[in-house]
Design a protein around this motif. Structure first.
Motif, PDB file in Angstrom:
ATOM      1  N   GLY A  14       0.833  -1.198   0.000  1.00 57.51           N
ATOM      2  CA  GLY A  14       0.000   0.000   0.000  1.00 57.51           C
ATOM      3  C   GLY A  14       0.865   1.244   0.000  1.00 57.51           C
ATOM      4  N   LYS A  15       0.231   2.365   0.160  1.00 58.95           N
ATOM      5  CA  LYS A  15       0.948   3.647   0.211  1.00 58.95           C
ATOM      6  C   LYS A  15       1.555   3.831   1.600  1.00 58.95           C
ATOM      7  N   ILE A  16       2.799   4.255   1.633  1.00 59.34           N
ATOM      8  CA  ILE A  16       3.477   4.395   2.916  1.00 59.34           C
ATOM      9  C   ILE A  16       2.790   5.445   3.787  1.00 59.34           C
ATOM     10  N   VAL A  17       2.144   6.441   3.178  1.00 58.56           N
ATOM     11  CA  VAL A  17       1.478   7.479   3.978  1.00 58.56           C
ATOM     12  C   VAL A  17       0.233   6.937   4.668  1.00 58.56           C
ATOM     13  N   ILE A  18      -0.264   5.779   4.247  1.00 53.49           N
ATOM     14  CA  ILE A  18      -1.355   5.129   4.968  1.00 53.49           C
ATOM     15  C   ILE A  18      -0.867   4.655   6.328  1.00 53.49           C
ATOM     16  N   ASP A  19       0.320   4.019   6.342  1.00 53.42           N
ATOM     17  CA  ASP A  19       0.898   3.598   7.619  1.00 53.42           C
ATOM     18  C   ASP A  19       1.223   4.794   8.507  1.00 53.42           C
ATOM     19  N   ILE A  20       1.907   5.773   7.945  1.00 55.06           N
ATOM     20  CA  ILE A  20       2.284   6.954   8.739  1.00 55.06           C
ATOM     21  C   ILE A  20       1.032   7.697   9.194  1.00 55.06           C
ATOM     22  N   GLY A  21       0.075   7.846   8.284  1.00 53.81           N
ATOM     23  CA  GLY A  21      -1.152   8.562   8.608  1.00 53.81           C
ATOM     24  C   GLY A  21      -1.941   7.894   9.707  1.00 53.81           C
ATOM     25  N   ASP A  22      -1.969   6.555   9.701  1.00 53.75           N
ATOM     26  CA  ASP A  22      -2.707   5.833  10.732  1.00 53.75           C
ATOM     27  C   ASP A  22      -2.015   5.970  12.086  1.00 53.75           C
ATOM     28  N   ALA A  23      -0.685   5.944  12.076  1.00 55.47           N
ATOM     29  CA  ALA A  23       0.049   6.157  13.325  1.00 55.47           C
ATOM     30  C   ALA A  23      -0.231   7.554  13.881  1.00 55.47           C
ATOM     31  N   ILE A  24      -0.152   8.548  13.022  1.00 58.58           N
ATOM     32  CA  ILE A  24      -0.399   9.927  13.454  1.00 58.58           C
ATOM     33  C   ILE A  24      -1.823  10.077  13.979  1.00 58.58           C
ATOM     34  N   ARG A  25      -2.787   9.512  13.264  1.00 56.34           N
ATOM     35  CA  ARG A  25      -4.187   9.567  13.692  1.00 56.34           C
ATOM     36  C   ARG A  25      -4.353   8.998  15.098  1.00 56.34           C
ATOM     37  N   ILE A  66      12.185   7.265   1.776  1.00 60.96           N
ATOM     38  CA  ILE A  66      10.978   8.052   1.503  1.00 60.96           C
ATOM     39  C   ILE A  66      11.269   9.212   0.549  1.00 60.96           C
ATOM     40  N   THR A  67      10.319   9.469  -0.351  1.00 61.91           N
ATOM     41  CA  THR A  67      10.485  10.529  -1.346  1.00 61.91           C
ATOM     42  C   THR A  67       9.891  11.839  -0.838  1.00 61.91           C
ATOM     43  N   ARG A  68      10.278  12.910  -1.488  1.00 66.43           N
ATOM     44  CA  ARG A  68       9.739  14.228  -1.140  1.00 66.43           C
ATOM     45  C   ARG A  68       8.219  14.256  -1.325  1.00 66.43           C
ATOM     46  N   GLU A  69       7.736  13.633  -2.386  1.00 64.88           N
ATOM     47  CA  GLU A  69       6.295  13.609  -2.652  1.00 64.88           C
ATOM     48  C   GLU A  69       5.554  12.867  -1.550  1.00 64.88           C
ATOM     49  N   GLU A  70       6.139  11.793  -1.048  1.00 67.42           N
ATOM     50  CA  GLU A  70       5.495  11.049   0.042  1.00 67.42           C
ATOM     51  C   GLU A  70       5.455  11.888   1.316  1.00 67.42           C
ATOM     52  N   ILE A  71       6.538  12.590   1.601  1.00 73.43           N
ATOM     53  CA  ILE A  71       6.549  13.455   2.790  1.00 73.43           C
ATOM     54  C   ILE A  71       5.454  14.515   2.685  1.00 73.43           C
ATOM     55  N   GLU A  72       5.339  15.121   1.528  1.00 76.54           N
ATOM     56  CA  GLU A  72       4.331  16.167   1.327  1.00 76.54           C
ATOM     57  C   GLU A  72       2.913  15.614   1.380  1.00 76.54           C
ATOM     58  N   SER A  73       2.767  14.308   1.175  1.00 77.14           N
ATOM     59  CA  SER A  73       1.437  13.682   1.169  1.00 77.14           C
ATOM     60  C   SER A  73       1.021  13.136   2.535  1.00 77.14           C
ATOM     61  N   ILE A  74       1.866  13.305   3.538  1.00 79.13           N
ATOM     62  CA  ILE A  74       1.533  12.789   4.868  1.00 79.13           C
ATOM     63  C   ILE A  74       0.209  13.352   5.401  1.00 79.13           C
ATOM     64  N   PRO A  75      -0.063  14.681   5.297  1.00 77.94           N
ATOM     65  CA  PRO A  75      -1.363  15.177   5.769  1.00 77.94           C
ATOM     66  C   PRO A  75      -2.540  14.511   5.072  1.00 77.94           C
ATOM     67  N   ALA A  76      -2.412  14.244   3.773  1.00 79.71           N
ATOM     68  CA  ALA A  76      -3.492  13.565   3.050  1.00 79.71           C
ATOM     69  C   ALA A  76      -3.676  12.152   3.586  1.00 79.71           C
ATOM     70  N   GLY A  77      -2.576  11.487   3.942  1.00 79.10           N
ATOM     71  CA  GLY A  77      -2.678  10.152   4.530  1.00 79.10           C
ATOM     72  C   GLY A  77      -3.384  10.179   5.869  1.00 79.10           C
ATOM     73  N   VAL A  86      -5.664  12.411   6.879  1.00 81.59           N
ATOM     74  CA  VAL A  86      -7.084  12.666   6.609  1.00 81.59           C
ATOM     75  C   VAL A  86      -7.765  11.407   6.086  1.00 81.59           C
ATOM     76  N   MET A  87      -7.096  10.711   5.159  1.00 81.10           N
ATOM     77  CA  MET A  87      -7.674   9.499   4.590  1.00 81.10           C
ATOM     78  C   MET A  87      -7.978   8.479   5.679  1.00 81.10           C
ATOM     79  N   MET A  88      -7.051   8.312   6.621  1.00 83.18           N
ATOM     80  CA  MET A  88      -7.241   7.330   7.688  1.00 83.18           C
ATOM     81  C   MET A  88      -8.321   7.746   8.677  1.00 83.18           C
ATOM     82  N   MET A  89      -8.421   9.028   8.963  1.00 84.26           N
ATOM     83  CA  MET A  89      -9.482   9.500   9.850  1.00 84.26           C
ATOM     84  C   MET A  89     -10.857   9.255   9.237  1.00 84.26           C
TER      85      MET A  89
END
Length: 351
Positions: free
Chosen positions: A229-240, A275-286, A288-291
């Motif tokens: 899956g997308k790495i920001v899903i994992d990071i986003g879920d942890a942050i959430r 991790i890529t710059r685009e993935e870092i910038e997409s962390i907030p979207a991850g 929100v997606m998880m919430m």
């Protein structure tokens, strides 16, 4: 309990001494097993984790876990390992249900109340976890239907809402459902172009083990949700999960902890070398997606009352439990969006 002893004794762990309920898992039933085994110096008293898998998990998940934990061990990352049965099997089938035994990892697990130091240590461990799995060419045998398929989850929410539209549940849940679907439409394609990677899939706080002093994260557990899956899903879920102030300090609406968020970003980016710059910038979207995804899952189960395990010490039924959790997630979402500029500033400063 005699049946559980019978099951435990089928694993290659020595003489079973005790089996007791363990943890606050929301899906699998979990027990702590102690067993005596003979070694060169006499007898040792060892602990293990025995679990009855939820029907959503097939025995194939055990092959996935063995493949991934072998990779993690080679990277010197502490990880739970499967224990074979006396016959050499990876699980026991008892009355149509799958039971597995895992090595026990000492330390402590927390449901809430993480501080900045804990957050930085845990996120650094997750970065190492992701690093170890980067480049691994593995095809997962088990996949949970629609797991982190946010589009399908939202479609299921729409469908279940139509089925229950003439009920009292609908009157309570429909305003929140509408808000979730509106917000999802705004971000549904925001992470679409990011690369696929191996992820844990469920990095809520209680899936991280800390040492006894709660200073350092030592292991990531509950590996049933491994997949791509997308790495920001994992990071986003942890942050959430980790940034949610369950005990508010600064006021009823101050729910998202920016200090913990800053520590997560600092710890993770110190070790996640891929991790890529685009993935870092997409962390907030991850995030929100998880919430939104979890809110949708809670509402769907508030209607169906069939997936999440009931915490009967706090709620009378699954409807009340999941309704309460859905509203709490959306309050967290609201506070996160209010702080999105500060979130962006933290990410920019971290690059």
């Amino acid at each position: 309990m005699s049946d559980i002893f019978t099951i435990a004794k089928q694993f290659k762990i020595g003489d079973v001494h005790s089996v007791t309920p363990y943890g606050e898992g929301r899906i699998n039933e979990t027990f702590l097993v102690t067993a005596f085994s003979k070694n060169g110096e006499g007898f040792s008293d060892n602990k293990y984790i025995l679990q009855k898998l939820h029907p959503i998990f097939t025995p194939a998940v055990l092959e996935d876990i063995e493949a991934i934990t072998s990779r993690l061990e080679k990277a010197d990352i502490v990880t739970p390992k499967l224990i074979r049965t006396m016959k050499g099997d990876s699980s026991v089938n008892f009355e149509g249900e799958t039971w597995r035994m895992l090595t026990y990892i000492g330390g402590k697990t927390y449901e809430y109340g993480i501080n900045n130091q804990m957050a930085e240590s845990a996120s650094a461990l997750i970065g190492r976890f992701h690093n170890a799995l980067t480049g691994l060419d593995y095809r997962f045998l088990h996949k949970i239907p629609n797991f982190h398929d946010t589009r399908s989850i939202m479609e299921s929410l729409r469908s279940i809402t139509l089925i229950y539209q003439n009920t009292d549940k609908y009157k309570t849940l429909s305003p929140l459902t509408e808000e979730i679907l509106i917000q999802y439409e705004k971000i549904k394609d925001s992470i679409k172009g990011l690369p696929e990677r191996i992820i844990h899939g469920d990095l809520k706080l209680n899936n991280v083990r800390f040492d006894e002093r709660a200073q350092n994260a030592i292991a990531i557990v509950d590996l049933d949700t491994l997949g791509t899956g997308k790495i920001v899903i994992d990071i986003g879920d942890a942050i959430r999960s980790w940034c949610h102030k369950l005990k508010e300090i600064d006021g009823e609406d101050d729910l998202f902890d920016l200090g913990v968020f800053r520590s997560i970003v600092s710890g993770y980016l110190s070790t996640a070398l891929f991790i890529t710059r685009e993935e870092i910038e997409s962390i907030p979207a991850g995030v929100v997606m998880m919430m939104l995804e979890l809110s949708a899952r809670y509402i769907t189960d508030a209607y169906e009352e069939s997936y999440f395990r009931l915490d009967n010490e706090r709620y009378p039924n699954l409807f009340e439990q999941n309704k309460t959790k859905a509203f709490a997630q959306m309050r967290l979402f609201s506070d996160f969006t209010k702080k999105i500029d500060k979130v962006g500033e933290i990410l920019i400063a971290s690059k």
